[in-house]
Design a protein around this motif. Sequence first.
Motif, mmCIF file in Angstrom:
data_model
loop_
_atom_site.group_PDB
_atom_site.id
_atom_site.type_symbol
_atom_site.label_atom_id
_atom_site.label_comp_id
_atom_site.label_asym_id
_atom_site.label_seq_id
_atom_site.Cartn_x
_atom_site.Cartn_y
_atom_site.Cartn_z
ATOM 1 N N PRO A 24 -6.316 28.377 -54.403
ATOM 2 C CA PRO A 24 -6.465 27.465 -55.540
ATOM 3 C C PRO A 24 -6.187 26.016 -55.163
ATOM 4 O O PRO A 24 -6.869 25.103 -55.646
ATOM 5 C CB PRO A 24 -5.430 27.986 -56.549
ATOM 6 C CG PRO A 24 -5.244 29.407 -56.194
ATOM 7 C CD PRO A 24 -5.359 29.470 -54.700
ATOM 8 N N LEU A 25 -5.193 25.791 -54.299
ATOM 9 C CA LEU A 25 -4.888 24.427 -53.871
ATOM 10 C C LEU A 25 -6.085 23.795 -53.176
ATOM 11 O O LEU A 25 -6.371 22.608 -53.371
ATOM 12 C CB LEU A 25 -3.676 24.437 -52.936
ATOM 13 C CG LEU A 25 -3.281 23.094 -52.326
ATOM 14 C CD1 LEU A 25 -2.983 22.063 -53.413
ATOM 15 C CD2 LEU A 25 -2.083 23.252 -51.402
ATOM 16 N N MET A 26 -6.803 24.576 -52.402
ATOM 17 C CA MET A 26 -7.969 24.055 -51.691
ATOM 18 C C MET A 26 -9.051 23.581 -52.655
ATOM 19 O O MET A 26 -9.789 22.626 -52.363
ATOM 20 C CB MET A 26 -8.531 25.137 -50.759
ATOM 21 C CG MET A 26 -9.708 24.675 -49.909
ATOM 22 S SD MET A 26 -10.258 25.940 -48.751
ATOM 23 C CE MET A 26 -10.970 27.136 -49.875
ATOM 24 N N ALA B 199 -10.031 31.761 -58.406
ATOM 25 C CA ALA B 199 -9.026 30.730 -58.683
ATOM 26 C C ALA B 199 -9.088 30.412 -60.175
ATOM 27 O O ALA B 199 -9.641 29.393 -60.583
ATOM 28 C CB ALA B 199 -9.280 29.481 -57.842
ATOM 29 N N PRO B 200 -8.518 31.281 -61.024
ATOM 30 C CA PRO B 200 -8.633 31.097 -62.480
ATOM 31 C C PRO B 200 -8.093 29.774 -62.993
ATOM 32 O O PRO B 200 -8.487 29.326 -64.076
ATOM 33 C CB PRO B 200 -7.819 32.278 -63.036
ATOM 34 C CG PRO B 200 -7.817 33.301 -61.948
ATOM 35 C CD PRO B 200 -7.808 32.532 -60.673
ATOM 36 N N ALA B 201 -7.200 29.136 -62.239
ATOM 37 C CA ALA B 201 -6.664 27.840 -62.676
ATOM 38 C C ALA B 201 -7.765 26.803 -62.850
ATOM 39 O O ALA B 201 -7.607 25.846 -63.618
ATOM 40 C CB ALA B 201 -5.627 27.335 -61.666
ATOM 41 N N VAL C 250 -0.230 22.529 -62.120
ATOM 42 C CA VAL C 250 0.584 23.243 -63.114
ATOM 43 C C VAL C 250 -0.072 24.569 -63.481
ATOM 44 O O VAL C 250 0.587 25.622 -63.522
ATOM 45 C CB VAL C 250 0.781 22.375 -64.378
ATOM 46 C CG1 VAL C 250 1.434 23.184 -65.490
ATOM 47 C CG2 VAL C 250 1.627 21.152 -64.062
ATOM 48 N N ALA C 251 -1.379 24.540 -63.752
ATOM 49 C CA ALA C 251 -2.093 25.770 -64.124
ATOM 50 C C ALA C 251 -2.028 26.795 -63.009
ATOM 51 O O ALA C 251 -1.797 27.992 -63.262
ATOM 52 C CB ALA C 251 -3.552 25.430 -64.464
ATOM 53 N N ALA C 252 -2.228 26.358 -61.772
ATOM 54 C CA ALA C 252 -2.181 27.278 -60.640
ATOM 55 C C ALA C 252 -0.790 27.884 -60.485
ATOM 56 O O ALA C 252 -0.650 29.088 -60.213
ATOM 57 C CB ALA C 252 -2.584 26.554 -59.359
#
Length: 237
Positions: A135-137, A188-190, A230-232
């Motif tokens: 997700p960060l990527m 990556a649902p975030a 925050v979401a991740a």
Amino acid sequence: MKGVWIALQFLTRLPTPRVETDAASFARSMRCFPVAGLVIGALVAGAGRAGAHVDPWIAALAALVLWIGVTGALHLDGLCDLADARGAAHGDRQRFLTVLADPHAGSFGVVAIGLQLIVKLVLLHGLADRAFWFPLMLIPFAARIGPLVWTSWLPPLHAGLAAGFRDAIGWRHVSFWLCLLLLLAPWAPALLAAPLLIGLWGLWLHRHIGGVSGDCHGAGIELVESGLLVAALLLSR
């Protein structure tokens, strides 16, 4: 491909091939901003993963330092300028525009940058502690869809950088990147928070600023990135 190189030259400090450009091709390069975000995200996640071999805080610090370094603090500068202008204007639109154009950093801007860096560092630590790298990527990619939306939606605040992009961006370009974001969301649902965050920033600009400028784009990218972190982090739990 030319648009990708121009976008990378503008949004990053990475070495790129020399590309001849003009005003029209530079404006069209905004269509490739999310591609530049993918490159930034891959580097940030890579730095964080490398630092995680030592400690989650080292991972967070490595990711944050690379994030700032690879972008040249470009968007932090926009956040700083917008915070200074809002803090000093007191409802006076002409004063707002004057302070926004001032290259010097005031106390409001310094505080905004400091808070933003602290927020990102803490959130990156949380993600590093859970090895949440994919997700960060994708977070820088999702955040850089924002300028396409804001450019298509809001009038230019003044004759400047943001005004040059307006004729080159349409909702079909926005739709393409949003569709790609939705395709990536199962992994990556975030990312599903991105349209909401981008829309909220656009509404805030519409209500309080009345348009969009390069600084507004930069500030929005920073704030959307923090919101997605925050979401991740919440989903990682």
